[in-house]
Design a protein around this motif. Structure first.
Motif, PDB file in Angstrom:
ATOM      1  N   GLU A 128       0.849  -1.196   0.000  1.00 11.09           N
ATOM      2  CA  GLU A 128       0.000   0.000   0.000  1.00 11.09           C
ATOM      3  C   GLU A 128       0.885   1.247   0.000  1.00 11.09           C
ATOM      4  O   GLU A 128       2.060   1.201   0.364  1.00 11.09           O
ATOM      5  CB  GLU A 128      -0.868   0.014   1.256  1.00 11.09           C
ATOM      6  N   ASN A 129       0.304   2.346  -0.410  1.00 12.16           N
ATOM      7  CA  ASN A 129       0.941   3.641  -0.218  1.00 12.16           C
ATOM      8  C   ASN A 129       0.728   4.018   1.246  1.00 12.16           C
ATOM      9  O   ASN A 129      -0.400   4.186   1.688  1.00 12.16           O
ATOM     10  CB  ASN A 129       0.307   4.676  -1.148  1.00 12.16           C
ATOM     11  N   SER A 130       1.808   4.135   2.003  1.00 12.46           N
ATOM     12  CA  SER A 130       1.689   4.357   3.446  1.00 12.46           C
ATOM     13  C   SER A 130       1.305   5.788   3.812  1.00 12.46           C
ATOM     14  O   SER A 130       1.062   6.089   4.979  1.00 12.46           O
ATOM     15  CB  SER A 130       3.003   3.997   4.138  1.00 12.46           C
ATOM     16  N   HIS A 131       1.255   6.675   2.835  1.00 12.33           N
ATOM     17  CA  HIS A 131       0.910   8.074   3.095  1.00 12.33           C
ATOM     18  C   HIS A 131      -0.604   8.262   3.002  1.00 12.33           C
ATOM     19  O   HIS A 131      -1.250   7.791   2.064  1.00 12.33           O
ATOM     20  CB  HIS A 131       1.602   8.990   2.090  1.00 12.33           C
ATOM     21  N   ASP A 132      -1.177   8.964   3.972  1.00  7.83           N
ATOM     22  CA  ASP A 132      -2.612   9.246   3.941  1.00  7.83           C
ATOM     23  C   ASP A 132      -2.962  10.134   2.746  1.00  7.83           C
ATOM     24  O   ASP A 132      -2.111  10.863   2.213  1.00  7.83           O
ATOM     25  CB  ASP A 132      -3.040   9.960   5.227  1.00  7.83           C
ATOM     26  N   GLU A 158       4.122   3.833 -11.827  1.00  8.93           N
ATOM     27  CA  GLU A 158       4.447   5.203 -11.395  1.00  8.93           C
ATOM     28  C   GLU A 158       5.684   5.258 -10.510  1.00  8.93           C
ATOM     29  O   GLU A 158       6.308   6.313 -10.367  1.00  8.93           O
ATOM     30  CB  GLU A 158       3.260   5.826 -10.653  1.00  8.93           C
ATOM     31  N   PHE A 159       6.059   4.131  -9.905  1.00  2.95           N
ATOM     32  CA  PHE A 159       7.228   4.102  -9.028  1.00  2.95           C
ATOM     33  C   PHE A 159       8.524   3.754  -9.778  1.00  2.95           C
ATOM     34  O   PHE A 159       9.592   3.693  -9.166  1.00  2.95           O
ATOM     35  CB  PHE A 159       7.032   3.077  -7.914  1.00  2.95           C
ATOM     36  N   GLU A 198       7.684  10.409  -5.314  1.00  2.00           N
ATOM     37  CA  GLU A 198       9.131  10.631  -5.265  1.00  2.00           C
ATOM     38  C   GLU A 198       9.689  10.330  -3.877  1.00  2.00           C
ATOM     39  O   GLU A 198      10.797   9.797  -3.749  1.00  2.00           O
ATOM     40  CB  GLU A 198       9.459  12.065  -5.676  1.00  2.00           C
ATOM     41  N   THR A 199       8.923  10.657  -2.837  1.00  2.00           N
ATOM     42  CA  THR A 199       9.350  10.320  -1.479  1.00  2.00           C
ATOM     43  C   THR A 199       9.455   8.813  -1.302  1.00  2.00           C
ATOM     44  O   THR A 199      10.428   8.298  -0.728  1.00  2.00           O
ATOM     45  CB  THR A 199       8.362  10.896  -0.442  1.00  2.00           C
ATOM     46  N   ILE A 200       8.463   8.092  -1.802  1.00  2.00           N
ATOM     47  CA  ILE A 200       8.466   6.636  -1.690  1.00  2.00           C
ATOM     48  C   ILE A 200       9.630   6.036  -2.469  1.00  2.00           C
ATOM     49  O   ILE A 200      10.308   5.111  -1.987  1.00  2.00           O
ATOM     50  CB  ILE A 200       7.122   6.059  -2.183  1.00  2.00           C
ATOM     51  N   LYS A 201       9.904   6.547  -3.655  1.00  2.00           N
ATOM     52  CA  LYS A 201      11.031   6.047  -4.449  1.00  2.00           C
ATOM     53  C   LYS A 201      12.350   6.279  -3.720  1.00  2.00           C
ATOM     54  O   LYS A 201      13.245   5.418  -3.705  1.00  2.00           O
ATOM     55  CB  LYS A 201      11.045   6.714  -5.822  1.00  2.00           C
TER      56      LYS A 201
END
Length: 379
Positions: free
Chosen positions: A40-44, A211-212, A292-295
């Motif tokens: 999952e994307n951990s960001h709300d 996208e990642f 970009e933060t996740i990457k």
């Protein structure tokens, strides 16, 4: 009612023979402080997008006495605009998660008496959906002979070997994943082109994590012109942080969407789902800010676990497959005891971790370092 009695009743039910003895999909859902096991994307969802979704849903709520737009025309137009590549709305289809998109495709192009080829390890739902539609699943091979057991590149696909398997099995549907799950590796488009040329069937390129991908990684969307049997599937569950909305989609020749209409259930996308997805697409720039933060965090994980003596696979996704464990199950249990849940994907010596928030990743890396003291890496 006991589990045993349920099993006994299930055994008496007239279940299809090809489903007996199988297990359903099921990633552990455990209440722990750090959950990094389901990609999952951990960001709300940002507040600005939350408000836009609420406004859109509120407008639709007044008309819930009516069926939704069966053709979800506005949503398809917005998805085509987001994807680019000169796509038109008639080339786009959507459903309740990319799994339903894939199910509809297999209902139309696979089914009883037909074969589906995939290259494992890959997305575990591909064989489950294939079997569910009555098709015969064929496990394809990855890697080359003689590769080390702890080498993540043993899971790479190679053009000659891929083409050979397609020609041998002659599948009605072939799955490719780019980036692949659980390895995170993207495909060279030359392999996609070669696979398409080798088959008379449908070729589905699952791009759920595109996208990642690292900068410069091409999409199979660029190959759609002139290839009527090529399908590219995507999702809003990952980069868009909308796993709870359940919206997946695909792009292909318009005739493919006509085929899907033959098997889809009427009004399969609710008015509320359509409204929420459209509101999100109108704010895609805000939602995708976290990518970009996740990457960056993914790359941090790769560097950090390498320093710990482990062997991560190069990743173009929001997760990392980590090899080099002498006992991956012991490490998994040790991490869980420390409040960190990652994924045991069933590959000896490997575990997969989702790139979470910076704080979550720090907790994971600290817990991993401690866990390795209990269960050292392979030597």
């Amino acid at each position: 009612m006991s589990e045993e009695s349920r099993a006994e009743v299930l055994a008496r039910l007239p279940l299809r023979d090809d489903l007996r003895g199988r297990t359903p999909y099921g990633a552990p859902q455990l209440e722990v402080p750090v959950r990094l096991n389901t990609n999952e994307n951990s960001h709300d969802v940002p507040g600005e997008v939350v408000q836009a979704i609420l406004d859109a849903v509120r407008q639709q709520a007044r008309h819930l006495n009516r069926y939704p737009d069966r053709e979800f025309t506005g949503l398809r137009e917005d998805l085509a605009n987001y994807l680019g590549h000169d796509l038109e709305a008639e080339q786009v289809w959507a459903a309740n998660g990319s799994n339903e998109v894939l199910q509809q495709l297999l209902q139309a192009f696979a089914g009883a008496g037909r074969t589906v080829l995939g290259f494992t390890p890959s997305y575990s739902m591909h064989p489950i959906i294939s079997t569910g539609t009555g098709a015969t699943w064929v496990d394809g091979r990855r890697g080359l002979d003689g590769q080390a057991a702890d080498d993540p590149h043993q899971f790479d696909l190679h053009i000659d070997e891929t083409v050979e398997q397609i020609r041998v099995h002659r599948p009605h549907v072939t799955f490719l994943c780019s980036p692949n799950n659980p390895t995170g590796t993207a495909l060279d488009l030359a392999l996609v082109e070669a696979a398409y040329a080798a088959t008379d069937g449908i070729l589905i390129v699952d791009e759920a994590y595109h996208e990642f991908a690292r900068s410069g990684t091409p999409s199979a969307l660029s190959l759609l012109p002139g290839r009527e049997r090529l399908i590219v599937s995507r999702t809003m569950s990952k980069a868009f942080a909308l796993a709870g909305v359940r919206l997946g989609y695909m792009a292909a020749h318009p005739a493919v969407t006509d085929a899907i209409r033959l098997v889809r259930l009427p009004y399969h996308l609710s008015s509320l789902t359509q409204a929420a997805a459209q509101a999100a697409l109108w704010h895609s720039d805000v939602l995708l800010d976290t990518v970009e933060t996740i990457k960056s965090e993914r790359d941090r994980i790769v560097a950090s676990v390498t320093e710990l003596g482990l062997k991560p696979a190069p990743s173009d996704a929001n997760f990392v497959l980590i090899g080099g464990f002498d006992d991956e199950k012991a490490v998994w249990r040790s991490l869980l005891s420390r409040g960190v849940l990652i994924r045991d994907v069933g590959l000896a010596g490997f575990l997969r971790v989702t790139a979470g928030t910076p704080a979550e990743n720090t907790k994971f890396l600290d817990a991993l370092a401690d866990s390795l003291l209990d269960a050292p890496v392979a030597v």
